[in-house]
Scaffold this active site. Structure first.
Site, mmCIF file in Angstrom:
data_model
loop_
_atom_site.group_PDB
_atom_site.id
_atom_site.type_symbol
_atom_site.label_atom_id
_atom_site.label_comp_id
_atom_site.label_asym_id
_atom_site.label_seq_id
_atom_site.Cartn_x
_atom_site.Cartn_y
_atom_site.Cartn_z
ATOM 1 N N GLY A 108 -65.886 48.346 58.463
ATOM 2 C CA GLY A 108 -66.329 47.073 59.029
ATOM 3 C C GLY A 108 -67.505 47.269 59.966
ATOM 4 N N GLY A 109 -67.384 46.672 61.150
ATOM 5 C CA GLY A 109 -68.479 46.715 62.125
ATOM 6 C C GLY A 109 -68.875 48.108 62.525
ATOM 7 N N GLY A 125 -100.788 61.742 41.385
ATOM 8 C CA GLY A 125 -100.564 61.013 42.638
ATOM 9 C C GLY A 125 -99.741 61.832 43.609
ATOM 10 N N ALA A 126 -98.870 62.668 43.071
ATOM 11 C CA ALA A 126 -98.007 63.469 43.942
ATOM 12 C C ALA A 126 -98.839 64.438 44.784
ATOM 13 C CB ALA A 126 -96.979 64.214 43.112
#
Ligand code: HXC
Length: 510
Positions: free
Chosen positions: A169-170, A404-405
């Site tokens: 949850g939170g 591009g790499a």
């Protein structure tokens, strides 16, 4: 006075018992330590100073006014890790399952505020059942206050989360906004909604481990950065990690004494790259051989293994290392690898940690799976992160730097400060075969001619010198000298000053 002191001791003893011996025993039976035992292991011996140990909740719903426990499910305070100040909060599962109430949240936010004001890192140890169900919106509001502070502290002080039990949850969103998340195998899990809710909503049957265990989050979702066997191991590793991190974004990296000389040559590196360009080798070997004492703290070692990221030291100073890994998918850049490295580059840039990049990349991974998954946006994250970074950037191309790499991997064109290449480097738009098949398409029917064209392309482009002739590579270095050259470059860049234009913040392709 004696009576008052005795009362104080009694109150302290009560608070230290948390939810009581029975629940402490249950915690131990599950292979977990208590909140205070964890803090004792994390901090330098005797350095922890606890605050707010008498705080109790103020809830009067569901008979809660009859059950008050000092500390209210979280232990907070500060201490030192290897002599440096660190703030800490540790959820106490023995008290209301570590769940977050209004007052519990106030204890955490007090520590968050102190950590930010005093510019020191904060570590959260999580073992909790989420919002205190009896408190309703007061608990939700408490989470919001914690989240807001996570965001304000982001990029100013390091924030580390360690998941050491349930985290639901939170409780998951605060760790998600911190810099690194570590988990404990078998005893920790993280999810927004647990197996019961999953079953009710989607009719899917899944265990807590399958839904959000350490394996899932370190190898599939990449929510967590690393997992360790037990509480002791993870806490000792956090101590080790803290030694690499600056206390805040202005403090500069810590410098640890080292006996490893910057002039150390490593002749074995001369044969690291195999003769055959398609044969893999382990980039981790290079990282270990150039780092001080071979010490490398790898981040996300189980996810997108085609790129390696982590912290090392050069002449005692922390550096962030980003390296393509030819052992996995030939070191190609895909969406996961790009996201993984981009976040790390941004962490380093936030905290003024110089970046050393080792390049052996055949390009971006082609295919519908990648394109449909948003490779363009994810690849752009890494490009953006390297390009906006103003920290010292030293790059070494060991073999392939294609397409591009090549640009993305901290090239000269995106403000690489010192760009080296090994003699084995191949800097080109693409591999020879692919290139020839495109530009000599009309000759594809003639294998001999094509073979000749491939050889010619390799002769022309499969080397570092075309780039070096243009100044895109500052120097072609001998592999054995890599440590020396990188150390010298980092030294030279120690006072680097580079500012990006004023902006409220950038708009990185999220
Ligand atoms: C109050 C809680 C609690 C909670 C556990 N406890 N979770 N008390 N609020 N959220 C208490 C239990 O009553 C029990 O008290 C003790 O903690 C230990 O819990 P057990 O269930 O006995 O332990 P275990 O079997 O190990 O199960 C742990 C657990 C489970 C998986 C965490 O307790 C659980 O599912 N809790 C609820 C999780 C949840 O749904 N939380 C709300 C999420 S919603 P005693 O007295 O018996 O020791 C949320 C919204 C916030 O967080 C959103 C903000 C953005």
């Amino acid at each position: 006075m004696k009576a008052v002191i005795e009362e104080l001791e009694q109150r302290r003893a009560n608070a230290r018992l948390g939810g009581g011996q029975k629940r402490i025993d249950a915690q131990h039976t599950r292979g977990k330590l208590t909140a205070r035992e964890r803090i004792d292991l994390l901090m330098d011996e005797g350095s922890f100073e606890e605050y707010d140990m008498y705080v109790e909740h103020r809830c009067v719903e569901f008979g809660m006014e009859k059950t008050k426990i000092s500390g209210d499910g979280v232990v907070t305070g500060w201490g030192t890790i290897n002599g440096r100040t660190v703030y800490v909060f540790a959820k106490d599962f023995t008290v209301f399952g570590g769940s977050l109430s209004e007052t519990h949240a106030k204890k955490i936010t007090k520590i968050q505020d102190m950590a930010l004001k005093n510019r020191a890192p904060i570590v959260g140890l999580f073992d909790a059942g989420g919002a205190r169900i009896q408190e309703g919106v007061d608990a939700l509001g408490g989470y919001g206050e914690v989240f807001q502070r996570n965001v304000m502290a982001s990029g100013v002080i390091p924030q580390i989360s360690v998941i050491m039990g349930p985290c639901a949850g939170g409780d998951v969103y605060s760790p998600a906004m911190t810099d690194f998340i570590f988990m404990v195998r078998s005893t920790s899990y993280m999810f927004v909604t647990g197996p019961d809710v999953v079953k009710a909503v989607t009719n899917e049957t899944v265990t807590a481990e399958e839904l959000g265990g350490a394996k899932v989050h370190t190898s599939k979702s990449s929510v967590a950065d690393r997992a360790y066997e037990n509480d002791v191991e993870v806490l000792l590793q956090i101590r080790r990690l803290m030694d690499f991190l600056p206390s805040n974004n202005k403090a500069g990296v810590p410098v640890l004494p080292t006996r490893d000389s910057a002039d150390r040559l490593d002749y074995s590196l001369d044969t690291l790259v195999p003769d055959n360009a398609n044969t893999p080798y382990d980039m981790r070997e290079l990282i270990a051989k150039v780092s001080d004492e071979g010490d490398f703290f790898e981040i996300q070692d189980d996810f997108a293994k085609n790129i390696v990221i982590g912290f090392a030291r050069m002449e005692g100073h922390t550096v962030g290392v980003v390296a393509n890994q030819p052992m996995v998918l030939a070191g190609v850049l895909d969406s996961d690898a790009s996201r993984k490295a981009a976040r790390f580059v941004r962490f380093c840039d936030c905290f003024e940690i110089p970046i050393v990049t080792f390049v052996d990349v055949p390009g971006f991974l082609p295919g519908t799976a990648q394109e449909y998954g948003g490779l363009i946006k994810h690849g752009a994250k890494l490009l953006f992160a390297f390009a906006e970074a103003t920290v010292p950037k030293v790059t070494v191309i060991t073999r392939k730097a294609y397409g591009g790499a090549y640009d993305v991997m901290s090239s000269k064109h995106i403000r690489g400060d010192v760009n080296y290449a090994w003699p084995s480097a191949e800097i080109a738009v693409m591999g020879a075969k692919g290139a020839v098949e495109i530009i000599y398409r009309s000759e594809l029917g003639d294998p001999e001619k094509i073979a000749e064209r491939i050889k010619e392309y390799e002769r022309r482009f499969a080397n570092p010198f075309v780039a070096a002739e243009r100044g895109y590579i500052d120097e072609v270095i001998l592999p054995r000298n890599t440590r020396t050259r990188v150390c010298r470059a980092l030294n030279m860049l120690r006072n680097k000053t580079l500012e990006n234009p004023w902006k409220k913040h950038d708009n990185i392709p999220l």
